[in-house]
Design an enzyme around this catalytic site. Sequence first.
Site, PDB file in Angstrom:
ATOM      1  CE  LYS A  76      -3.957   1.943   2.557  1.00 56.77           C
ATOM      2  NZ  LYS A  76      -4.839   1.780   3.736  1.00 56.77           N
ATOM      3  CB  SER A 110      -8.142   3.509   2.595  1.00 57.25           C
ATOM      4  OG  SER A 110      -7.334   2.971   3.615  1.00 57.25           O
ATOM      5  CB  SER A 121      -8.323   0.728   5.568  1.00 54.12           C
ATOM      6  OG  SER A 121      -9.105   1.878   5.395  1.00 54.12           O
TER       7      SER A 121
HETATM    8  N1  GLN Z   1     -13.234   4.061   6.179  1.00 55.84           N
HETATM    9  C1  GLN Z   1     -12.600   4.548   7.346  1.00 55.84           C
HETATM   10  C2  GLN Z   1     -12.234   5.992   7.159  1.00 55.84           C
HETATM   11  O1  GLN Z   1     -12.519   6.508   6.144  1.00 55.84           O
HETATM   12  C3  GLN Z   1     -11.405   3.703   7.690  1.00 55.84           C
HETATM   13  C4  GLN Z   1     -10.206   4.019   6.900  1.00 55.84           C
HETATM   14  C5  GLN Z   1      -9.003   3.197   7.310  1.00 55.84           C
HETATM   15  O2  GLN Z   1      -9.122   2.186   7.988  1.00 55.84           O
HETATM   16  N2  GLN Z   1      -7.841   3.673   6.921  1.00 55.84           N
HETATM   17  O3  GLN Z   1     -11.670   6.621   8.004  1.00 55.84           O
END
Ligand code: GLN
Length: 486
Positions: free
Chosen positions: A78, A153, A177
Amino acid sequence: MKLHELTIAQASGLLKNKEITSVELTRAILDRIEAVDGRVGAYLTVDADGAMAQAKAADQRLADGDAAPLTGIPLGIKDLICTQGLRTTCASKILENFIPPYDATVISRLKNAGAVIVGKLNMDEFAMGSTTEHSGFQVTRNPWNLDRIPGGSSGGSAAAVAADMCLGALGSDTGGSIRQPASHCGVVGIKPTYGRVSRFGLVAFASSLDQIGPLGKTVADCAIMLDAIAGHDPRDSTSVPEPVPTFSAIAENGLSDVVVGIPREYSSAHGLDPQVGAAVERAVKTIESLGARCIEVSLPHTDYAVAAYYVIAPSEASSNLARYDGVKYGFRDRTQTDLLQMYRSTRTQGFGPEVQRRIILGTYALSAGYYDAYYGKASQIRTLIKNDFQTAFASCDAIISPVAPTPAYPIGETLDDPLTMYLSDIFTLSANLAGIPGISVPCGFSDDGLPIGLQIMGRHFNESMLFQIARQFERAATLTDKKPLL
Ligand code: GLN
């Protein structure tokens, strides 16, 4: 079987027996990226030359008798984990040309283990989002249906694993994410316990929640990757000096002594798709048939989790992202001559709309006079949620739930509706608030062929329990061989 379709465990066996070389395997992965990533859009950077050089070195290690499980295995990363000499953008224009001068600890550990780093994977900008549409550069598509989101994400990581463009990947999980994109793309992903994996070299989003973890085609592959990256690191003071078991060795035990909790509050959760509910119910039956005892548990503060998270995460983000000022590194609007104007213009151009929304929310929540009402209150709720889990884990070894309330939805559906996107994190973000580990493992498909994931959460530092249940479930569910048609 084609080389790019191999699991890490399979490839590792073939490499060890000299039936294939890492150069051949890495070539096959680069060819696969060439063939399908134009449609999927998982990679932001492919380091073909670097990967081939690492593969050659890995083949030398294998010839010398070094057969560690990741030696010669091509992985994707990532794009918010620093890789020395290899562009790391966080999918943000503000870091478009940032080349880290050092490796994150997880990267040096993977390199020491002989892994081959193929390239950097797309994500929501600075990991803020659940769809990977909030990347500053490109949308990643779900390999099972190119009109759907891959989740986020870590959407690039999940899509790349699902589409065989790497054998495994690293993601990060602040509120779901790793688990949510794994669920949407039909792969396995685990968020380890807070403190289990070093975050030195992980670009920070919300420091009290962020955790790095692996995504793989199988539970066993995730265990192999976690073995390589877990453990205390003196360069991350939040990493915990707990002993680390060999996860890949303990995943094979049966379930007859295991008690699994099903949270009462989750079945009536807002927006739960009946197909997801049914798939999870079937999974519970399967787990019972494997010998586990299933009981009902209660997590009474579930209703407050999303609100608490969406105060805490943006608050910490607004603080962490203050460093992108156009002075020290990253993009700078060089047309500005006044310092304040330069800050303003750099950040306005460099950050996308979702990141700006979070910074504004977080700055407001932390401002004088509001701190107690927002961040303070949210932290108190966080403690209650943590206590809920502690109480539940007094009577069970693991908790089972959906990962996401619906299968992957169409691209564009929540772009103008952030609240709906935030609400879809309901099942995943509690684990981050509580700091406990959670794994997502495929448990079925919707009527229109989209993957559905099952979440298993456990006590702090008990990833072994998650691997054990997930491994047995995966074997019984026999979904691993199903592949998206690209
Ligand atoms: N969807 C969540 C957010 O937008 C989690 C994102 C993540 O785990 N990086 O904050």
